[in-house]
Motif scaffolding. Structure first.
Motif, mmCIF file in Angstrom:
data_model
loop_
_atom_site.group_PDB
_atom_site.id
_atom_site.type_symbol
_atom_site.label_atom_id
_atom_site.label_comp_id
_atom_site.label_asym_id
_atom_site.label_seq_id
_atom_site.Cartn_x
_atom_site.Cartn_y
_atom_site.Cartn_z
ATOM 1 N N TYR A 167 0.881 -1.173 -0.037
ATOM 2 C CA TYR A 167 0.004 -0.150 -0.022
ATOM 3 C C TYR A 167 1.039 1.243 0.070
ATOM 4 C CZ TYR A 167 -3.906 -3.180 1.028
ATOM 5 O OH TYR A 167 -4.729 -4.163 1.078
ATOM 6 N N VAL A 168 0.304 2.449 -0.609
ATOM 7 C CA VAL A 168 1.015 3.627 -0.616
ATOM 8 C C VAL A 168 1.497 3.962 0.907
ATOM 9 C CG1 VAL A 168 0.718 6.235 -1.140
ATOM 10 C CG2 VAL A 168 -0.049 4.313 -2.760
ATOM 11 N N ILE A 169 2.624 4.481 0.809
ATOM 12 C CA ILE A 169 3.126 4.984 2.049
ATOM 13 C C ILE A 169 2.523 6.394 2.639
ATOM 14 C CG2 ILE A 169 5.357 5.885 3.396
ATOM 15 C CD1 ILE A 169 7.089 4.087 1.438
ATOM 16 N N THR B 95 -3.385 10.355 3.155
ATOM 17 C CA THR B 95 -2.448 10.323 2.077
ATOM 18 C C THR B 95 -3.127 9.720 0.794
ATOM 19 O OG1 THR B 95 -0.371 10.576 3.155
ATOM 20 C CG2 THR B 95 -0.192 9.925 0.891
ATOM 21 N N SER B 96 -3.643 8.630 0.936
ATOM 22 C CA SER B 96 -4.407 7.849 -0.108
ATOM 23 C C SER B 96 -5.650 8.556 -0.691
ATOM 24 C CB SER B 96 -4.677 6.528 0.347
ATOM 25 O OG SER B 96 -3.619 5.974 0.738
ATOM 26 N N SER C 199 -9.478 4.336 1.261
ATOM 27 C CA SER C 199 -8.827 5.022 2.276
ATOM 28 C C SER C 199 -9.203 4.753 3.668
ATOM 29 C CB SER C 199 -8.942 6.583 2.014
ATOM 30 O OG SER C 199 -8.258 6.833 0.882
ATOM 31 N N SER C 200 -10.399 4.206 3.742
ATOM 32 C CA SER C 200 -11.076 3.883 5.131
ATOM 33 C C SER C 200 -10.573 2.311 5.440
ATOM 34 C CB SER C 200 -12.414 3.870 5.024
ATOM 35 O OG SER C 200 -13.040 5.031 4.664
ATOM 36 N N HIS C 201 -9.942 1.513 4.486
ATOM 37 C CA HIS C 201 -9.592 0.385 4.959
ATOM 38 C C HIS C 201 -7.998 0.278 5.380
ATOM 39 C CE1 HIS C 201 -8.868 -3.915 4.943
ATOM 40 N NE2 HIS C 201 -8.224 -4.021 3.646
ATOM 41 N N ARG C 202 -7.084 0.080 4.272
ATOM 42 C CA ARG C 202 -5.649 0.340 4.523
ATOM 43 C C ARG C 202 -5.031 1.267 3.731
ATOM 44 N NH1 ARG C 202 -3.012 -5.492 4.344
ATOM 45 N NH2 ARG C 202 -1.302 -4.548 5.038
ATOM 46 N N VAL D 141 -0.607 -1.200 -6.585
ATOM 47 C CA VAL D 141 -1.126 -1.934 -7.872
ATOM 48 C C VAL D 141 -2.209 -0.691 -8.598
ATOM 49 C CG1 VAL D 141 -2.913 -3.168 -7.336
ATOM 50 C CG2 VAL D 141 -1.733 -3.967 -9.382
ATOM 51 N N LEU D 142 -2.972 0.124 -7.379
ATOM 52 C CA LEU D 142 -3.728 0.885 -8.387
ATOM 53 C C LEU D 142 -2.925 1.966 -8.774
ATOM 54 C CD1 LEU D 142 -6.735 1.813 -8.592
ATOM 55 C CD2 LEU D 142 -6.660 2.665 -6.187
#
Length: 396
Positions: free
Chosen positions: A171-173, A185-186, A240-243, A248-249
């Motif tokens: 996942y994105v940092i 951030t996401s 963004s509410s999950h992880r 890959v997105l």
């Protein structure tokens, strides 16, 4: 204040525009309708943050490979080997990284190069020897499925190094501290993507009007962009509410933007559509159709390799059954998204919509407990319906 004549003309213009662009917007409306149906039928499970993330991860390889398949279909050809190539590349990656301990990034480059070489070989037979692509890629499907089984020895290879796994499962940092369970951030990245897409739509419309090209009615255009902005923003919020946003997105978004720009704004992109519309006329106008067909297969080989790497990273192993049936999902995504079986027609956004339509259907039917047998029947009927619409548009 509008004149009576303008008041009468406006509805006619809107109706005419809708009829002429049914192919482009029909699948988008279908996707919205299917999402609403499964959201209600599953009791709200479909749009839960975890499930949305799963849909993205499960269908990432379809989106990646559909971008390459779209260009091949636009030129009037087909590639049945993409599933076998993806599986073979996954096996090659396992051989390089796990068994031989080759550096991860070097292994990825080797895999992408091998994918491009496979596409070049098949493209050479299709473009220069004029062998039907159906036959060449059907042979390729059998050949590379056999090669995959040969290098794996009928056994799975894994696990992959943790860094490689992050290609699909990472996942994105987060650079901004999360608040209330929301990965900011996401979420901001998702909003920026939505705003960039809407801004690009306005630029494209302005450019078409400047060149005197017919454009969609202003009211319809504004409404469509509001819906797009709201939909992408809502999906970004859910993810963004999950992880947070999966790596890959980001890869998918970059590829979609790049291929959208390539097909709409470059000379080569326009020439590919010209070749698919009428190859003979394109050659007479100076377009090197043979070379373009060759390079579309090279491009497909690279994207099939990337799809194979994404699948291997997600499964954390290279298995002999990887890639089975991928070609059917990828081809179906393009046709359902509006690509024409006759060539010359198809859009990147359509292929992406088709891929996610298939993904939502698969996910929704699985949640409802519909067996794989009936899932295949339903997907087959949807594909047939999409091609029937294409045939109807061609005859009209």
């Amino acid at each position: 204040m509008s004149t009576p004549q303008e008041a009468i003309t406006a509805p006619k213009v809107a109706t005419s525009f809708w009829k002429d662009n049914l192919r482009d917007y029909g699948m988008l409306i279908s996707l919205v309708a299917i999402v609403i149906f499964f959201q209600v039928a599953t009791g709200g499970i479909l749009l839960k943050p975890l499930n949305i993330t799963n849909i993205v991860l499960q269908n990432s390889y379809i989106v990646v490979m559909a971008l390459g398949m779209l260009l091949i279909i636009v030129t009037g050809h087909i590639d049945l080997s993409v599933g076998s190539v993806a599986g073979f590349i996954g096996g090659l990656a396992g051989l390089l990284m796990v068994r031989w301990g080759v550096d991860i990034w070097l292994s990825i480059i080797v895999c992408l190069v091998v994918g491009g070489l496979i596409g070049a070989i098949q493209g050479y037979f299709v473009a220069y020897f004029k062998i039907p692509s159906f036959i060449v890629t059907l042979a390729g499907m059998l050949v590379f499925r056999g090669f995959m089984i040969a290098i794996l020895g009928s056994q799975a290879i894994g696990p992959f190094p943790p860094i490689f796994q992050k290609l699909s499962s990472g996942y994105v940092i987060e650079l901004i501290s999360s608040e209330g369970g929301l990965y900011l951030t996401s979420f901001i990245l998702g909003l920026l993507l939505a705003l960039a897409l809407v801004w690009q739509n306005f630029r494209s419309r302005a450019r078409r009007i400047t060149h005197g090209v017919e454009s969609e009615p202003m009211g319809f255009f504004i409404g469509k962009n509001i819906v797009v902005l709201a939909a992408i923003g809502y999906v970004a919020y859910l993810i963004s509410s999950h992880r947070g946003m999966p790596n890959v997105l980001i890869i998918m978004a970059v590829l979609i933007v790049a291929y959208g720009f390539f097909t709409n704004r470059t000379i080569i992109g326009r020439q590919i559509y010209a070749v698919g519309g009428n190859a003979r006329a394109a050659e007479l106008s100076g377009i090197k159709a043979t070379r373009l067909v060759f390079w579309t297969f090279v491009n497909m080989g690279v994207l099939a390799a990337l799809g194979g790497l994404v699948v291997a990273a997600r499964l954390n192993s290279a298995t002999p059954k990887a890639g089975t049936g991928f070609e059917l999902d990828v081809i179906a995504a393009c046709f359902i998204g509006g690509a024409s079986a006759y060539g010359g027609v198809g859009k990147v956004t359509g292929a992406v919509i088709g891929a996610f339509l298939m993904g939502v259907m698969n996910n929704g039917m699985s949640i409802l407990g519909i067996g794989i047998d009936y899932q295949q029947v339903i997907k087959g009927l949807v594909l047939l319906g999409a091609v029937c619409v294409d045939v109807y548009n061609q005859r009209r």
